[in-house]
Design a protein around this motif. Structure first.
Motif, mmCIF file in Angstrom:
data_model
loop_
_atom_site.group_PDB
_atom_site.id
_atom_site.type_symbol
_atom_site.label_atom_id
_atom_site.label_comp_id
_atom_site.label_asym_id
_atom_site.label_seq_id
_atom_site.Cartn_x
_atom_site.Cartn_y
_atom_site.Cartn_z
ATOM 1 N N ASP A 33 0.901 -1.237 0.023
ATOM 2 C CA ASP A 33 0.225 -0.133 -0.061
ATOM 3 C C ASP A 33 0.784 1.377 0.019
ATOM 4 N N GLN A 34 0.175 2.339 -0.100
ATOM 5 C CA GLN A 34 0.879 3.590 0.113
ATOM 6 C C GLN A 34 1.847 3.919 1.180
ATOM 7 N N ASP A 35 1.889 3.303 2.206
ATOM 8 C CA ASP A 35 2.590 3.359 3.482
ATOM 9 C C ASP A 35 3.589 2.278 3.505
ATOM 10 N N GLY A 36 3.806 1.265 2.291
ATOM 11 C CA GLY A 36 4.769 0.388 2.193
ATOM 12 C C GLY A 36 4.638 -0.983 2.952
ATOM 13 N N ASN A 37 3.065 -1.232 3.412
ATOM 14 C CA ASN A 37 2.647 -2.307 4.034
ATOM 15 C C ASN A 37 2.493 -3.397 3.080
ATOM 16 N N GLU A 38 2.859 -4.376 3.697
ATOM 17 C CA GLU A 38 2.834 -5.663 2.538
ATOM 18 C C GLU A 38 1.558 -6.470 2.822
ATOM 19 N N PHE A 39 0.959 -6.972 1.949
ATOM 20 C CA PHE A 39 -0.318 -7.711 2.168
ATOM 21 C C PHE A 39 -0.251 -9.037 1.292
ATOM 22 N N ILE A 40 -0.808 -10.113 1.669
ATOM 23 C CA ILE A 40 -0.908 -11.419 0.979
ATOM 24 C C ILE A 40 -2.111 -11.446 0.450
ATOM 25 N N ASP A 41 -2.114 -11.675 -0.960
ATOM 26 C CA ASP A 41 -3.412 -11.482 -1.819
ATOM 27 C C ASP A 41 -4.366 -13.012 -1.888
ATOM 28 N N PHE A 42 -5.297 -13.160 -1.112
ATOM 29 C CA PHE A 42 -6.116 -14.148 -1.451
ATOM 30 C C PHE A 42 -7.487 -13.881 -2.147
ATOM 31 N N ALA A 43 -7.608 -12.541 -2.596
ATOM 32 C CA ALA A 43 -8.736 -11.886 -3.400
ATOM 33 C C ALA A 43 -8.403 -12.328 -4.801
ATOM 34 N N GLY A 44 -7.467 -11.978 -5.364
ATOM 35 C CA GLY A 44 -7.072 -12.103 -6.847
ATOM 36 C C GLY A 44 -7.732 -11.078 -7.494
ATOM 37 N N GLY A 45 -8.057 -9.894 -7.108
ATOM 38 C CA GLY A 45 -9.159 -9.049 -7.902
ATOM 39 C C GLY A 45 -10.494 -9.613 -8.281
ATOM 40 N N ILE A 46 -11.040 -10.552 -7.266
ATOM 41 C CA ILE A 46 -11.978 -11.202 -7.542
ATOM 42 C C ILE A 46 -12.053 -12.179 -8.637
ATOM 43 N N ALA A 47 -10.971 -13.098 -8.336
ATOM 44 C CA ALA A 47 -10.871 -14.137 -9.316
ATOM 45 C C ALA A 47 -10.422 -13.746 -10.527
ATOM 46 N N VAL A 48 -9.680 -12.656 -10.835
ATOM 47 C CA VAL A 48 -9.300 -12.217 -11.961
ATOM 48 C C VAL A 48 -7.635 -12.393 -12.147
ATOM 49 N N ASN A 49 -6.887 -11.887 -11.262
ATOM 50 C CA ASN A 49 -5.516 -12.096 -11.287
ATOM 51 C C ASN A 49 -4.752 -13.462 -11.239
ATOM 52 N N ALA A 50 -5.283 -14.297 -12.424
ATOM 53 C CA ALA A 50 -5.100 -15.809 -12.246
ATOM 54 C C ALA A 50 -3.556 -16.018 -12.106
ATOM 55 N N LEU A 51 -2.790 -15.472 -12.476
ATOM 56 C CA LEU A 51 -1.245 -15.336 -12.476
ATOM 57 C C LEU A 51 -0.702 -14.399 -11.613
ATOM 58 N N GLY A 52 -1.483 -13.882 -10.639
ATOM 59 C CA GLY A 52 -0.780 -12.904 -9.751
ATOM 60 C C GLY A 52 -0.564 -11.650 -10.341
ATOM 61 N N HIS A 53 0.027 -10.599 -9.618
ATOM 62 C CA HIS A 53 0.267 -9.310 -10.179
ATOM 63 C C HIS A 53 1.685 -9.213 -10.964
ATOM 64 N N CYS A 54 1.362 -8.718 -12.207
ATOM 65 C CA CYS A 54 2.570 -8.176 -13.026
ATOM 66 C C CYS A 54 3.331 -9.325 -13.271
ATOM 67 N N HIS A 55 2.812 -10.593 -13.582
ATOM 68 C CA HIS A 55 3.537 -11.864 -14.092
ATOM 69 C C HIS A 55 4.187 -11.250 -15.150
ATOM 70 N N PRO A 56 5.698 -11.527 -15.254
ATOM 71 C CA PRO A 56 6.711 -11.170 -16.101
ATOM 72 C C PRO A 56 6.251 -11.455 -17.692
ATOM 73 N N GLU A 57 5.819 -12.556 -18.036
ATOM 74 C CA GLU A 57 5.032 -12.929 -19.193
ATOM 75 C C GLU A 57 3.945 -12.044 -19.704
ATOM 76 N N LEU A 58 3.213 -12.092 -18.665
ATOM 77 C CA LEU A 58 2.066 -10.890 -19.092
ATOM 78 C C LEU A 58 2.668 -9.469 -19.251
ATOM 79 N N VAL A 59 3.412 -8.916 -18.484
ATOM 80 C CA VAL A 59 4.045 -7.883 -18.920
ATOM 81 C C VAL A 59 4.775 -7.715 -19.933
ATOM 82 N N LYS A 60 5.640 -8.566 -20.522
ATOM 83 C CA LYS A 60 6.210 -8.599 -21.779
ATOM 84 C C LYS A 60 5.089 -8.673 -22.891
ATOM 85 N N ALA A 61 4.063 -9.421 -22.838
ATOM 86 C CA ALA A 61 3.130 -9.607 -23.947
ATOM 87 C C ALA A 61 2.262 -8.254 -24.156
ATOM 88 N N LEU A 62 2.046 -7.588 -22.875
ATOM 89 C CA LEU A 62 1.281 -6.239 -22.908
ATOM 90 C C LEU A 62 2.407 -5.250 -23.353
#
Length: 402
Positions: A33-62
């Motif tokens: 978050d903005q204050d540098g606190n680290e969270f573990i994500d069990f929400a996945g953007g409501i079942a959207v982030n199927a490969l987590g955040h900023c997966h390198p292969e998706l960043v490359k494709a984009l």
């Protein structure tokens, strides 16, 4: 500009009530978050982030597609859309694909296509759509009417007609409702928003047989359950029942907005040029990211991993519940799990979500009585373990406050 959570209340329409913390960065299944606190994500953007955040292969494709071509409109076709459509048809029952931007749009297309198919093939009498109580199919006026939750559909004036609902997993009630006037049946092969309710296999088979008997199309809404979420590429593959139309979104883009409706050549023929469309649907940027997401997930090792990780969640949640006795059952399949609360904690799912946020864990609810997890399909085992340590602390705090 000083961007804080309070700015939301000044400039945004108040139909959401987001958490007090503002995420700014994510890697894998961790978010800061903005204050540098680290969270573990069990929400996945409501079942959207199927490969987590900023997966390198998706960043490359984009990035690669972003330097080539963003948008054309459907006056033209494009290579990423054609490649993705070919892969979707090669690996499912479908023969034809229509692209949209979201699950709601994919469902809107499915419902319109079903109505058009029935009208042209059988006549105007065949227009009834059957769906199920506690179902969820999106927020357009048509899809929210077909969804079986009055809290979402009431209060907006007259609704689209010829839509009826019955209880999920109640084959007798369904059989009493369906007739030769039914044009389509829409169902989730695993109810998501309605509480993470798995279908009885005999119920699903019975629905399919009755649809065949009455010449009704069976539409599976796999917006939440699809693209590896249950440990199968699509949930229908684990049920031995094939729909006539399937909708997919959420995990399909790995975080980039994209949706699709899949169907057969015969049914698709009723969407002639001009009958339906989408300005952004099938744009090359979305399809390039979705194609790479699909390639990564459509791998036996990844899909088997989903099933193994489900067991890790279940084993630890059972241990937590042995100690705190707050869950009546753990529902769902794969990386779509629901912790159903006991009567002692009825209606308090939001309290567990808020307590989890306090423990730097991101999770979801599925109604007032279910805490929902929909993490990355490739979430590391150590993140599951650490996330559940935090979840136990959240559970303990809710129990202590009771």
């Amino acid at each position: 500009m000083n961007v804080t959570r309070s700015l939301f209340d000044e400039v945004m329409v108040p139909n959401y009530n987001p958490a007090s913390m503002v995420p700014v960065r994510g890697v894998g299944s961790r978010v800061w978050d903005q204050d540098g606190n680290e969270f573990i994500d069990f929400a996945g953007g409501i079942a959207v982030n199927a490969l987590g955040h900023c997966h390198p292969e998706l960043v490359k494709a984009l990035t690669e597609q972003g330097n080539k071509l963003w948008h054309l409109s459907n006056v033209f076709t494009n290579e990423p859309a054609l490649r993705l459509a070919k892969k979707l048809t090669d690996h499912t029952f479908a023969e034809r694909v229509y692209f949209a931007n979201s699950g709601a749009e994919a469902n809107e297309a499915a419902l319109k296509l079903a109505r058009r198919y029935a009208l042209e093939k059988f006549g105007e009498h065949k227009q009834q759509i059957i769906a199920f109580n506690q179902g969820f199919h999106g927020r357009t006026f048509f899809t929210v009417t077909v969804g079986g939750q009055a809290a979402y559909s009431d209060g907006f004036g007259p609704k689209p007609g010829a839509v009826e609902h019955c209880a999920y997993n109640d084959l007798a009630a369904f059989e009493a409702l369906i007739s030769d006037n039914t044009c389509a049946v829409m169902m989730e092969p695993l109810q998501g928003e309605g509480g993470i309710i798995s279908p009885d296999p005999a119920f699903v088979k019975g629905v399919r047989e009755l649809c065949d008997k009455h010449n009704a199309l069976l539409i599976f809404d796999e917006v939440q359950s699809g693209v590896g979420r249950t440990g199968h590429l699509y949930a229908y593959m684990g049920l031995d029942v094939t729909p006539d139309i399937l909708t997919t979104a959420k995990s399909l883009g790995g975080g980039f907005p994209v949706g699709a409706m899949l169907t057969t050549t015969d049914i698709a023929a009723h969407f002639k040029p001009g009958t339906h469309g989408s300005t952004y649907g099938g744009n090359p940027l979305a399809c390039a990211v979705a194609e790479r997401t699909f390639d990564i997930i459509n791998d036996p090792a990844v899909l088997e991993g989903v099933k193994r990780k489900e067991q890790l969640f279940r084993d630890t949640l059972a241990t937590i519940n042995d100690k705190h006795k707050v869950f009546s059952e753990i529902r769902g399949k794969g990386m779509l799990l629901g912790c159903a609360l006991t009567e002692d904690f009825a209606g308090q799912s939001r309290a567990f979500l808020d307590a989890s946020t306090q423990q730097q864990l991101m999770c979801l609810v599925a109604g007032a009585n279910v805490v929902r997890f929909a993490p990355s399909l490739i979430i590391p085992d150590e993140d599951i373990a650490e996330g559940l340590v935090r979840f136990e602390k959240a559970v303990a705090s809710v129990v202590a406050a009771k």
